[in-house]
Scaffold this active site. Structure first.
Site, PDB file in Angstrom:
ATOM      1  CG  HIS A   1     -11.824  -6.660   6.229  1.00 41.68           C
ATOM      2  ND1 HIS A   1     -10.955  -7.119   7.162  1.00 41.68           N
ATOM      3  CD2 HIS A   1     -11.368  -6.848   5.016  1.00 41.68           C
ATOM      4  CE1 HIS A   1     -10.187  -7.684   6.495  1.00 41.68           C
ATOM      5  NE2 HIS A   1     -10.215  -7.638   5.187  1.00 41.68           N
TER       6      HIS A   1
ATOM      7  CD  GLU B   1      -1.377  -2.493   1.509  1.00 39.62           C
ATOM      8  OE1 GLU B   1      -0.284  -2.498   2.138  1.00 39.62           O
ATOM      9  OE2 GLU B   1      -2.117  -3.397   1.477  1.00 39.62           O
TER      10      GLU B   1
END
Lengths: 327, 327
Positions: A129, A60
């Site tokens: 999440h 990322e």
């Protein structure tokens, strides 16, 4: 006007910008042939090819950083973080590099990158999440943060984000992806970043919110309308920098303000909205500004009962509006 | 005791049989989870390690009880191999109060202090620095404990992997990095995401030993881990082991596996490490076919019992949502 889902609006905005401008390209994890975990980039790899829809390794920091570098040197990258929760390794690149590029280069270098990420809970994603991450960035001049609530806003604002000359974080509520549908014009349009939007005119209570919570507020308002409580609803749309004028106007209109976010309360950007109202609207207020937010726990828990308790819903908002009306 | 092959450390027949049973338990546990997800009886998402039982069981079988592990989002096998109670694991997946995280964590967040499992992890690469830090503790406190850090091929592209290997190397820490290369990071094939044949080759860059093992060969996995553990315990520093394996199922429940062929899947299934070890034990006359079948049935029944335990367990009370945030 066609009725499309929130995620279709995401997809359509990227497709149109890619068709129009060869500098626009997408990079992220599984965004290529798979079309992304939530299918936000579905069909784009097939249409524009692997040169413009790049599957990246799980990295990322590099997804953001490489995107930032490409943007500085003349491209218009749209980087996808698979989940907003996964943006953490990229925070250094976003805050230290993207946000400061223009300022530290005497305006010579710019960083027109868009970083998209699905945030929020309600899909049983549990701790990593489901998080809301906006307030990590809503203190960083140089960044813009857009968090739309409707397909119309998604499309118009994502196109503006991609065209923008500065870095834009574009947070999409993942529960809204398929839940929220709405009309979108057939002809091309964009919407201005930095402008809030009145989603419902009302007289008694002002609710200020954004993202999925906005819909819950609309639902609550509709119900309360029958009881004679009229709710004015302002959708922030851009949560950084805030549209101060619209906030002041909306707060002053009714004098009773409820701020709603899924993020946990302390340190959420609603504290800033509240401060703007305190600075500018003291003599227009008829009640203390109220904040309705998530509980002070590190992340959204997994058990269905707990997730349900954590999540914002129309009932919570309805109760809070009613209490404010009675103040 | 095995005769046709040399196994380190030596294991008694009973110990060999319990390894076989453990691998079956891992497989049946995840197959059961798969079934319950399909039926909508467990919610959220999950990552199954069916096909990767050998790489879970083998390394844990050569370390001591007081040694530690860090695990991944695909962590059910690691947890079981490190001695977790499958009743409490299943209860966690059901979001029940008797689960390892009292229902707060779900599939990706099982930790077990008692058994030395520092935790599964919802963040790819999240556990690698933690294992390195635990190894630092072991060294500072002169504990003579080693730490096994499980992670996948996808995580080997995260910065946390590279940063940790370097630190573990320069500080000579007793940590074994075990890369379960199951060929795919979600839809990203390792062939496309890594430009070298073996991830283990990266060890060279950090000045530590790197080994490639057949992740379907329990004997080879155990022997190589045994050697690595000895190396680390002798104060010679970390080792990187790459076990070539395959996840038989999709990345998570929503994965249609379009990025790979059914033929490729079949070829890996034929190399099944559990069957291979079972056949070895039969050919060595350590177990009869019938006794092996009984062992298999026992494992299956224990998983059924875990489901019953989970179903009978109460849901967590909402009050517990606010617990465990601070000391």
């Amino acid at each position: 006007m066609a009725v499309i889902s929130y995620i279709q609006a995401v997809n359509a905005a990227m497709r149109e910008e890619m068709e129009k401008d060869e500098k626009v390209f997408i990079l992220g994890e599984d965004v290529g042939e798979k079309g992304g975990v939530f299918k936000a980039t579905e069909g784009l790899y097939q249409e524009f090819g692997e040169e413009r829809v790049l599957d990246t390794p799980l990295a990322e920091s590099a997804i953001a950083g490489v995107g930032i570098g490409a943007a500085m040197y003349g491209m218009k990258p749209v980087a996808e973080m698979q989940f907003a929760d996964f943006i953490m390794p990229a925070v250094n690149q976003i805050i230290s590099e993207a946000a400061k590029t223009r300022y530290r280069s005497n305006n010579d270098w710019t960083c027109p990158i868009t970083i998209r990420a699905p945030y929020g809970g309600g899909i049983h994603g549990a701790l990593y999440h489901s998080q809301s991450v906006e307030s990590l960035f809503s203190h960083v001049p140089g960044l813009k943060i857009v968090m739309p609530s409707t397909p119309y806003d998604v499309k118009g604002l994502l196109k503006s984000a991609i065209q923008d000359e500065d870095p834009v974080l574009f947070f999409e509520h993942k529960r809204a992806y398929r839940l929220v549908k709405g009309e979108v014009p057939d002809e091309e349009y964009t919407l201005p970043i930095g402008k809030a939007d009145i989603k419902k005119e009302g007289e008694d209570i002002t609710v200020i919110s954004y993202g999925l919570c906005l819909h819950f507020a609309m639902e609550a308002a509709e119900k309360l309308e029958d009881e004679g409580i009229s709710t004015h609803i302002l959708d922030l749309r851009t949560v950084y920098p805030l549209d101060q004028e619209a906030i002041i106007e909306a707060a002053s209109k009714t004098g009773k303000v409820l701020l709603v976010t899924e993020d946990n309360k302390e340190g959420s950007l609603m504290g800033e909205v509240s401060a703007i109202i305190a600075e500018h609207c003291l003599f227009d207020l008829d009640a203390p500004v109220q904040r309705l937010a998530g509980p002070e726990v590190p992340a959204m828990p997994y058990a269905p009962t707990m997730e349900k308790y954590f999540m914002m819903n129309p009932e919570k908002i309805e109760k809070a509006i009613r209490e404010l009306a009675q103040f | 005791m095995l005769n046709s092959v040399q196994l380190y450390p030596e294991k008694s027949n009973d110990e060999l049989l319990s390894l076989l049973k453990e691998m079956w338990t891992i497989r049946f546990f995840d197959e059961k989870v798969d079934e319950f997800f399909a039926k909508g009886m467990i919610h959220g998402t999950t990552h199954l390690c069916v096909g990767q039982e050998v790489t879970a069981t083998g390394p844990c079988a050569v370390i001591k009880e007081e040694d530690k592990i860090t695990s991944t989002h695909r962590g059910h096998g690691h947890c079981i191999a490190k001695g977790a109670d499958i009743n409490r694991m299943m209860a966690e997946l059901f979001g029940r109060s008797t689960g390892y995280c009292k229902g707060k964590g779900g599939s990706m967040h099982i930790a077990d202090v008692e058994k030395g499992n520092l935790g599964a992890n919802g963040i790819v690469g999240g556990g690698i620095p933690l294992a390195t830090g635990a190894a630092l503790t072991s060294k500072m406190k002169q504990k003579d404990e080693v730490i096994l850090s499980y992670f996948g091929d996808g995580a080997a592209n995260e910065g946390s992997f590279h940063e940790s290997l370097n630190i573990a190397s320069i500080w000579n820490l007793p940590v074994i990095f075990i890369c379960e290369n199951n060929q795919y990071g979600m839809s990203g094939s390792v062939k496309e995401m890594v430009n070298i044949e073996h991830i283990a080759d990266r060890a060279t860059a950090y000045g530590i030993p790197g080994k490639v093992v057949d992740g379907n060969d329990l004997i080879e996995v155990m022997n190589e881990t045994h050697e690595a553990v000895k190396h680390a315990r002798d104060g010679k520093g970390p080792v990187l082991i790459e076990a070539k394996t395959y996840r038989w199922k999709g990345h998570s429940k929503s994965d249609a596996r379009k990025y790979r062929t059914r033929e490729e899947e079949q070829a890996w299934k034929e190399a099944d490490g559990i069957k291979r070890f079972r056949d070895l034990l039969i050919s060595e006359e350590i177990v009869t076919e019938e006794a092996a079948d009984n062992l298999r049935k026992e494992a299956k029944q224990e998983v059924e019992d875990a489901v019953k335990y989970a179903e009978d367990s109460p849901e967590p009370s909402i009050d517990t949502l606010m617990e465990d945030v601070y000391a």
